[in-house]
Design a protein around this motif. Structure first.
Motif, PDB file in Angstrom:
ATOM      1  N   SER A   1      -2.643 -15.731   1.792  1.00 14.34           N
ATOM      2  CA  SER A   1      -2.381 -15.070  -0.160  1.00 14.34           C
ATOM      3  C   SER A   1      -3.100 -13.554  -0.497  1.00 14.34           C
ATOM      4  O   SER A   1      -4.287 -13.324   0.928  1.00 14.34           O
ATOM      5  CB  SER A   1      -2.742 -16.347  -1.344  1.00 14.34           C
ATOM      6  OG  SER A   1      -4.066 -15.468  -1.104  1.00 14.34           O
ATOM      7  N   ARG A   2      -2.314 -12.670  -0.975  1.00 12.82           N
ATOM      8  CA  ARG A   2      -3.332 -11.148  -1.058  1.00 12.82           C
ATOM      9  C   ARG A   2      -3.131 -10.989  -2.304  1.00 12.82           C
ATOM     10  O   ARG A   2      -2.123 -11.953  -3.289  1.00 12.82           O
ATOM     11  CB  ARG A   2      -2.240 -10.637  -0.196  1.00 12.82           C
ATOM     12  CG  ARG A   2      -2.214 -10.886   1.443  1.00 12.82           C
ATOM     13  CD  ARG A   2      -3.379 -10.213   1.584  1.00 12.82           C
ATOM     14  NE  ARG A   2      -2.782  -9.865   3.629  1.00 12.82           N
ATOM     15  CZ  ARG A   2      -3.133 -10.890   4.063  1.00 12.82           C
ATOM     16  NH1 ARG A   2      -3.550 -12.245   3.684  1.00 12.82           N
ATOM     17  NH2 ARG A   2      -2.985 -10.651   5.619  1.00 12.82           N
ATOM     18  N   THR A   3      -4.073 -10.082  -3.556  1.00 10.90           N
ATOM     19  CA  THR A   3      -3.990  -9.336  -3.861  1.00 10.90           C
ATOM     20  C   THR A   3      -4.433  -8.164  -3.888  1.00 10.90           C
ATOM     21  O   THR A   3      -4.800  -7.227  -3.256  1.00 10.90           O
ATOM     22  CB  THR A   3      -5.103 -10.158  -4.971  1.00 10.90           C
ATOM     23  OG1 THR A   3      -4.982 -11.847  -4.927  1.00 10.90           O
ATOM     24  CG2 THR A   3      -5.367  -9.591  -6.626  1.00 10.90           C
TER      25      THR A   3
ATOM     26  N   PRO B   1       0.435  -0.532   0.023  1.00  9.40           N
ATOM     27  CA  PRO B   1      -0.215  -0.120   0.095  1.00  9.40           C
ATOM     28  C   PRO B   1       0.881   1.526   0.218  1.00  9.40           C
ATOM     29  O   PRO B   1       0.143   2.167  -0.639  1.00  9.40           O
ATOM     30  CB  PRO B   1      -0.592   0.101   1.344  1.00  9.40           C
ATOM     31  CG  PRO B   1      -0.914  -1.439   1.791  1.00  9.40           C
ATOM     32  CD  PRO B   1       0.790  -1.926   1.699  1.00  9.40           C
ATOM     33  N   ALA B   2       1.418   1.851   0.157  1.00 10.08           N
ATOM     34  CA  ALA B   2       3.231   2.525   0.298  1.00 10.08           C
ATOM     35  C   ALA B   2       3.302   2.631  -0.719  1.00 10.08           C
ATOM     36  O   ALA B   2       3.384   4.525  -0.907  1.00 10.08           O
ATOM     37  CB  ALA B   2       3.781   2.154   1.723  1.00 10.08           C
ATOM     38  N   ILE B   3       3.493   2.179  -2.133  1.00 15.22           N
ATOM     39  CA  ILE B   3       3.163   1.699  -3.212  1.00 15.22           C
ATOM     40  C   ILE B   3       2.295   2.071  -4.297  1.00 15.22           C
ATOM     41  O   ILE B   3       2.625   2.306  -5.833  1.00 15.22           O
ATOM     42  CB  ILE B   3       4.668   1.333  -3.301  1.00 15.22           C
ATOM     43  CG1 ILE B   3       4.037  -0.579  -4.394  1.00 15.22           C
ATOM     44  CG2 ILE B   3       6.060   1.094  -2.766  1.00 15.22           C
ATOM     45  CD1 ILE B   3       4.853  -1.654  -4.214  1.00 15.22           C
ATOM     46  N   GLY B   4       1.782   2.142  -3.628  1.00 14.25           N
ATOM     47  CA  GLY B   4       0.495   2.829  -4.428  1.00 14.25           C
ATOM     48  C   GLY B   4      -0.657   1.410  -4.767  1.00 14.25           C
ATOM     49  O   GLY B   4      -1.562   1.593  -5.542  1.00 14.25           O
ATOM     50  N   LEU B   5      -0.705   0.636  -4.166  1.00 11.63           N
ATOM     51  CA  LEU B   5      -1.261  -1.186  -4.659  1.00 11.63           C
ATOM     52  C   LEU B   5      -2.325  -0.912  -3.575  1.00 11.63           C
ATOM     53  O   LEU B   5      -2.225  -0.765  -2.715  1.00 11.63           O
ATOM     54  CB  LEU B   5      -0.227  -1.731  -4.228  1.00 11.63           C
ATOM     55  CG  LEU B   5       0.596  -2.253  -5.693  1.00 11.63           C
ATOM     56  CD1 LEU B   5       1.559  -3.367  -5.659  1.00 11.63           C
ATOM     57  CD2 LEU B   5       0.154  -1.531  -6.903  1.00 11.63           C
ATOM     58  N   SER B   6      -3.164  -0.954  -4.110  1.00 12.52           N
ATOM     59  CA  SER B   6      -4.455  -1.411  -2.944  1.00 12.52           C
ATOM     60  C   SER B   6      -5.261  -3.201  -2.963  1.00 12.52           C
ATOM     61  O   SER B   6      -4.741  -3.535  -4.057  1.00 12.52           O
ATOM     62  CB  SER B   6      -5.288  -0.578  -3.219  1.00 12.52           C
ATOM     63  OG  SER B   6      -6.428  -0.678  -4.713  1.00 12.52           O
ATOM     64  N   PRO B   7      -5.101  -3.299  -2.124  1.00  7.94           N
ATOM     65  CA  PRO B   7      -5.249  -4.685  -1.635  1.00  7.94           C
ATOM     66  C   PRO B   7      -7.126  -4.939  -1.849  1.00  7.94           C
ATOM     67  O   PRO B   7      -7.645  -4.131  -2.755  1.00  7.94           O
ATOM     68  CB  PRO B   7      -5.313  -4.937   0.034  1.00  7.94           C
ATOM     69  CG  PRO B   7      -5.634  -3.339   0.392  1.00  7.94           C
ATOM     70  CD  PRO B   7      -5.006  -2.487  -0.388  1.00  7.94           C
TER      71      PRO B   7
END
Length: 97
Positions: A36-38, A23-29
């Motif tokens: 696992s995570r996407t 999330p710190a680099i701009g990706l949202s879960p």
């Protein structure tokens, strides 16, 4: 691309680190499961999975939807370096020439 890393951290610790890093680099879960995570964002999509391997290892696999060496792939490699720093804080990462 598919990337993998074998970590000495527990799978739950790897996923906690991923929940801080991506999330710190701009990706949202988007999807959160026990192992696992996407994530997705402007850099692309990432599926991260962790499983116990060989008793004391965690096998971390990251699949991106990008071709070649994208910014997302470089950030996945940075995440693996972050995992290594958590395992061994005294290790200094140096360039290999």
């Amino acid at each position: 691309m598919r990337h993998f890393y074998r970590s000495h951290l527990a799978p739950a610790d790897v996923l906690a680190a991923a929940d801080e890093f991506f999330p710190a680099i701009g990706l949202s879960p988007h999807t959160t499961a026990p192992r696992s995570r996407t994530y997705s964002g402007t850099l692309g999509s990432l599926k991260l999975s962790v499983r116990a391997e060989g008793g004391h290892y965690a096998f971390v696999q990251a699949d991106t939807d990008q071709m070649g060496e994208s910014r997302l792939d470089r950030n996945v490699k940075r995440f693996f370096v972050e995992l290594h720093r958590r395992e061994d804080p005294s290790h200094a990462v140096t360039a290999a020439y």
